[in-house]
Each structure stands twice: as C-alpha cells, then as structure tokens.
Scaffold this active site. Sequence first.
Site, short mmCIF file in Angstrom:
data_model
loop_
_atom_site.label_atom_id
_atom_site.label_comp_id
_atom_site.label_asym_id
_atom_site.label_seq_id
_atom_site.Cartn_x
_atom_site.Cartn_y
_atom_site.Cartn_z
N GLU A 1 90.28 75.14 29.11
CA GLU A 1 90.58 74.64 27.76
C GLU A 1 89.99 73.24 27.59
O GLU A 1 89.49 72.63 28.54
CB GLU A 1 92.10 74.55 27.54
CG GLU A 1 92.75 75.81 27.00
CD GLU A 1 92.58 75.96 25.49
OE1 GLU A 1 91.80 75.20 24.88
OE2 GLU A 1 93.23 76.85 24.92
N ARG B 1 105.10 72.43 26.27
CA ARG B 1 103.99 71.70 26.88
C ARG B 1 102.99 71.31 25.80
O ARG B 1 102.93 71.90 24.73
CB ARG B 1 103.27 72.56 27.92
CG ARG B 1 102.60 73.82 27.37
CD ARG B 1 101.60 74.38 28.35
NE ARG B 1 101.06 75.67 27.99
CZ ARG B 1 100.09 75.88 27.10
NH1 ARG B 1 99.56 74.86 26.46
NH2 ARG B 1 99.64 77.10 26.85
N ASN C 1 99.15 71.14 24.25
CA ASN C 1 98.13 72.18 24.21
C ASN C 1 96.74 71.63 23.91
O ASN C 1 95.88 71.67 24.76
CB ASN C 1 98.51 73.26 23.20
CG ASN C 1 97.66 74.49 23.34
OD1 ASN C 1 97.48 74.98 24.46
ND2 ASN C 1 97.12 75.00 22.25
N ASN D 1 96.19 74.22 17.93
CA ASN D 1 94.98 74.27 18.76
C ASN D 1 93.95 73.27 18.26
O ASN D 1 94.26 72.10 18.09
CB ASN D 1 94.46 75.70 18.81
CG ASN D 1 94.77 76.38 20.13
OD1 ASN D 1 94.46 75.86 21.20
ND2 ASN D 1 95.41 77.53 20.09
N ASP E 1 91.06 79.54 18.02
CA ASP E 1 91.59 78.71 19.11
C ASP E 1 91.00 77.31 18.98
O ASP E 1 91.18 76.68 17.95
CB ASP E 1 91.28 79.39 20.45
CG ASP E 1 92.23 78.99 21.57
OD1 ASP E 1 92.56 77.80 21.66
OD2 ASP E 1 92.62 79.86 22.37
#
Length: 311
Positions: free
Chosen positions: A16, A106, A108, A158, A213
């Site tokens: 990521e 959490r 991201n 995202n 995303d």
Amino acid sequence: MPTAEQLTAPIAEHGEGPVWDADGGRLLAVDLEQGDLLAVSPGGSTAKRHVADALACVRPRTGAAGDGWVVAARRRFALVESLDDLLSGREEPHMLPALWDDPDLRFNEGGCDPQGRFFCGSMAYGGSAKGGQPVGVLWRLDPDGSAHVALEGLTIPNGLAWSPDGQRAYHVDSPSGEVSLLHVAPGTGEVLDREPWVRLADVLGADPGGVPDGLVVDAEGGVWVALNGAGAVVRLDAGGGLSERVDVGVPGVTACTLGGTGQDDDGTRGGAVLYVTTSTQGVDLDAHPASGSVFVLPVEVAALPPLRFDG
C-alpha cells in the site's frame, strides 16, 4: 490496453501507500498490516524495515534536518529525521500520542495538502466486529504536531490527492464506488463539504469489477485510480472521463503513484513511471503468484512531486 510489468518479486502481504522519493531516486511503500516500510529501486531491489505493528502511509516532510518523513502507524502519527537511518536501523521513529485505544481500528491511507498538513484516514480491521461499518475518520496532522478529526462517517478511507492547482482534493471511500471531492478550507484545513465527483460504474460499465482504492494525480490533472479486485488502474481526465485503463495482471491492486526522473535515468521519454502496489489478501495465489509485487509502466504524462508535511 497497456499492461504493467512486474518490477519486484512478491515483497508484501498487503502492499500500500506508494510514494516517489525524488531525493533517493526510489519508490517507498508499506506492507500495511505487517508494519514494514519498503524502499524499491528502479531496478527492483528492495530494502525493508519493520516500523510498527501496522504502517499505513508515508510522506516527505520539510521540518527535518535531513531527508525527513512523516508516517501513519497503527493509531498514531510519527516523525522520521532520516529515511536512510530508519531503513538501516540507526533511527527509530518519533511516535506522537495515540489517537484512539480501540484495537479494532487502524490507519489506512492519506496524503498532504498544499499548506503542509498531513491527512490520513482510519478504519476498522476487516475481520473485526466493526469491519465494514462507517466508523472511519479522516484525521489531520497540523505542522504544530496537533491532530484533529477532519471528517467522520467513512468506511474504508483510501486515496487522497490534490489537483495541480491545489483547488480540488480527490478522495476515495472504497465501498461508495466513487471518487469524491473534498472542499478543504486552505487557511484552517477544515473539510467543509464532501461531494461525489465520478461514480466508477458510470464510466466503466455497470460492474467495474472492483472498488476504487489508492489514487494519484498527474501534472495534467488526470486522476489515476487503483481498482482493487479488477486487476487494473484507470486514469480519469480532469473532467471525469475515462482516458486510459492499465491492466496489472493480479486482482489485488491497492494503490498507485507516479515517479521517475526522465529519459536519462529510466527511458520514459520525459514522462513518468506508474508504480502499482498489490496485495495477497483474498487472492488465489496459485492462480496469481505475482500478487504482493510492485508493477510498473512508463507513461506519457509528467508526475507531480508529492506534497510535503511542513512539520
């Protein structure tokens, strides 16, 4: 349809947050739930350093003596003075106070605004009791080190990036199937409004095959969006129309960025290189053994330098 090529071996369970490190001439990314920082050379060699129990996003910063960076670990922001010292183990990140206690949440993904503030979204772990619920928050770290809630009610926040003129912020909350516009007050960083910009089903057909995303904006104002589940990255022009689709070859396409330094170094004829991170999560690895690798494609548009955190 152009096809991205595999640059690295599988290096991440869930790659990521790619960002181009112009000073180092390399790509930075994270293995999110493993908490590892990844540094990838244009030739594909990779250095790795474990930083935290989750590591979501990394961006350059101006407030350090050396090649400083800001990172979002599992539930706190952190500052790095020297990336090379961090990668070599000579430095530990300076962790700022935790922003929540809930173990189901959490950080991201995120990015910096033109005024030097760092935004990063939080979400629930997919397998937790809160997974898939709108408990996500877009957090803002100001240059003075204070953290603030900028936007609530998100599910999987995202990609976040600003237009070349700094007037528009593009943002993804993945389950919406949309790229949205955030209206951010330049003086304060307050998010004044969030509105749909492009519904991917409208430009890709009724079933896009995946969800939006991570994203990155190029120098022409084009918005490159990773389609997780569809094995592709699409480019939307500044008007929201589809201008390009890149096949990646593995379904778990998580995020993308643009980097590279021109013809002398990487042969891109003055354009940039599209870098794409991928995931192994939920993927049939027998059918897609390259999952977790970084993929690349030279493109004919120029990259914007990543915006920096001014703290």
